[in-house]
Design an enzyme around this catalytic site. Structure first.
Site, PDB file in Angstrom:
ATOM      1  N   SER A  19       0.790  -1.238   0.000  1.00  7.11           N
ATOM      2  CA  SER A  19       0.000   0.000   0.000  1.00  7.11           C
ATOM      3  C   SER A  19       0.816   1.278   0.000  1.00  7.11           C
ATOM      4  O   SER A  19       0.239   2.374  -0.056  1.00  7.11           O
ATOM      5  CB  SER A  19      -0.965   0.009   1.189  1.00  7.11           C
ATOM      6  OG  SER A  19      -2.042  -0.873   0.945  1.00  7.11           O
TER       7      SER A  19
ATOM      8  N   LYS B 275      -0.075   3.659  -2.678  1.00  4.79           N
ATOM      9  CA  LYS B 275      -1.075   4.732  -2.613  1.00  4.79           C
ATOM     10  C   LYS B 275      -0.440   6.123  -2.537  1.00  4.79           C
ATOM     11  O   LYS B 275      -1.071   7.109  -2.927  1.00  4.79           O
ATOM     12  CB  LYS B 275      -2.008   4.502  -1.430  1.00  4.79           C
ATOM     13  CG  LYS B 275      -2.843   3.223  -1.550  1.00  4.79           C
ATOM     14  CD  LYS B 275      -3.754   3.043  -0.355  1.00  4.79           C
ATOM     15  CE  LYS B 275      -4.625   1.805  -0.481  1.00  4.79           C
ATOM     16  NZ  LYS B 275      -3.862   0.542  -0.300  1.00  4.79           N
TER      17      LYS B 275
ATOM     18  N   SER C 165      -5.905   3.141   4.579  1.00  7.50           N
ATOM     19  CA  SER C 165      -5.337   2.392   3.447  1.00  7.50           C
ATOM     20  C   SER C 165      -6.396   1.592   2.692  1.00  7.50           C
ATOM     21  O   SER C 165      -6.195   0.430   2.335  1.00  7.50           O
ATOM     22  CB  SER C 165      -4.212   1.463   3.921  1.00  7.50           C
ATOM     23  OG  SER C 165      -3.363   1.120   2.860  1.00  7.50           O
TER      24      SER C 165
END
Length: 403
Positions: free
Chosen positions: A84, A87, A151
């Protein structure tokens, strides 16, 4: 006749002598010769060895850097799944295409049936999702909050598609952005981090974080411990270091294949300088491991700034030769130093001017000292008084006087 000739000759000699004396007295003295004793320009880099040793002491992959300096140090430069942390890239690329100022809500996004399908798919894969039905509306800011704080994989995908129209267009923008920013190991195949083919080296993760720290909207959101989203409720940050003194935030990542990842930034100081430290740890076995190693590494970075002497008090910068042949030193009035992070350097430029008759301590030029925290000028001083030669010297040194 002879007497008159002798008297005339003597008179002529007197007149000529008087003219020579007058010329010697009236002619300006030649410019003194100034000779540098050091290079006109010099660079003073910080020693990278302490930073290299710091990352070498931690499990691979680990990397460190500072927001204010270009250097990055890692113990493993190969690409790894970043999960993640993806992101952060998604937010940076989308915000470059459609900027959003801190505190602004931005355009409203209406969830579609395709968003519902993605949510169901992510939940089946044990991904992070916060389902809302098709027709629900979220502001751009809320999409970013969901992607960066808890997240949420589903809203990172929705945000990328809403910004670029399709995932393919988003990925093309990522590739161009990565090339433009020198991120040689970064490769994304989707915007959320669920796919283990989303990869980068730890040092490129630090570079991504450095770019993120330049975006006030990202730093505002990643430093938030929580946010309240209509229809979903309060969502909590996944960053275990949020709440520690000076921690700005940034991003976690976790998948079965990637392990536990974390890139974090923390405000610190180097002497009288305010700096931001960045540490990235990838592939840790547990969430506790990533928190412990990243936090310890940020603390260890406090010892890495270095004080570098750029000019020393009394340093011999040059010399001047007087009209009578005496050599006098030209020296720095005071010392000057710089506090440098690994990867930084200070520089100096010596500018020696003309030197003439004058007292000891007269200014003979400057040393321009340039550092990351500011510039200053250090005067270069004449070491002894310089006096003009007397008339006898002028009369007996016509070659030096008249050239």
């Amino acid at each position: 006749m002879r007497k008159r000739w002798a008297l005339g000759t003597v008179g002529a000699l007197i007149v000529a002598g008087g003219g020579y004396t007058w010329a010697c007295a009236a002619t300006p003295l030649p410019e003194l010769r100034v000779q540098p004793a050091v290079a006109e320009t010099a660079e003073f880099p910080a020693d990278p060895a302490p930073a290299e040793a710091a990352v070498a002491a931690y499990p691979q992959p680990t990397a460190i850097g500072w927001a204010e300096a270009d250097g990055v140090w890692t113990n493993d430069a190969s690409p790894h799944p970043i999960a993640s942390i993806t992101k952060l890239v998604t937010a940076l690329v989308c915000l470059e295409a459609a900027p959003l100022a801190p505190g602004e809500d931005g355009p409203v996004y209406t969830l579609t049936e395709e968003d519902e399908r993605v949510q169901r798919e992510l939940i089946a894969l044990d991904g992070v999702a916060h389902p809302l039905p098709a027709g629900s509306q979220l502001t751009t800011r809320q999409l970013l909050q969901l992607a960066l704080i808890p997240s949420s994989n589903d809203y990172a995908i929705s945000y990328a598609r809403a910004t670029f129209g399709s995932e393919d267009a988003f990925l093309a923008a990522v590739a161009e952005w990565a090339d433009r920013n020198g991120l040689e190991t970064l490769e994304l195949v989707e915007p959320s981090g669920m796919d283990t083919r989303n990869r980068a080296s730890a040092d490129d993760v630090v570079r991504i974080a450095r770019l993120a720290l330049q975006n006030p909207t990202i730093t505002e959101i990643t430093s938030m411990p929580s946010a309240e989203i209509p229809g979903i409720g309060v969502v909590e940050s996944t960053n275990p270091l949020i709440g520690r003194p000076g921690v700005i935030g940034l991003k976690t990542g976790r998948t079965v294949d990637a392990g536990y990842n974390l890139v974090a930034a923390q405000q610190g100081s180097a002497a009288d300088r305010s700096v931001v430290k960045i540490a990235a740890t990838l592939g840790r076995a547990t969430g506790e491991d990533r928190a412990a190693s990243t936090g310890a590494l940020l603390g260890a970075m406090d010892a890495l700034p270095q004080t570098i002497e750029v000019a020393a008090e009394g340093e011999r910068i040059g010399e001047v030769t007087t009209w009578t042949g005496e050599t006098i030193d030209l020296s720095a009035e005071r010392g000057a130093s710089a506090v440098l992070l690994p990867g930084e350097s200070a520089g100096r430029t010596v500018d020696l001017g003309t030197v003439g008759a004058g007292p000891s301590g007269a200014t003979a030029g400057t040393i321009r000292v340039e550092t990351p925290s500011g510039d200053e000028d250090v005067p270069v001083l004449v070491g002894s008084a310089i006096e003009e030669p007397d008339l006898w010297w002028r009369l007996t040194h016509p070659a030096e006087l008249f050239g």
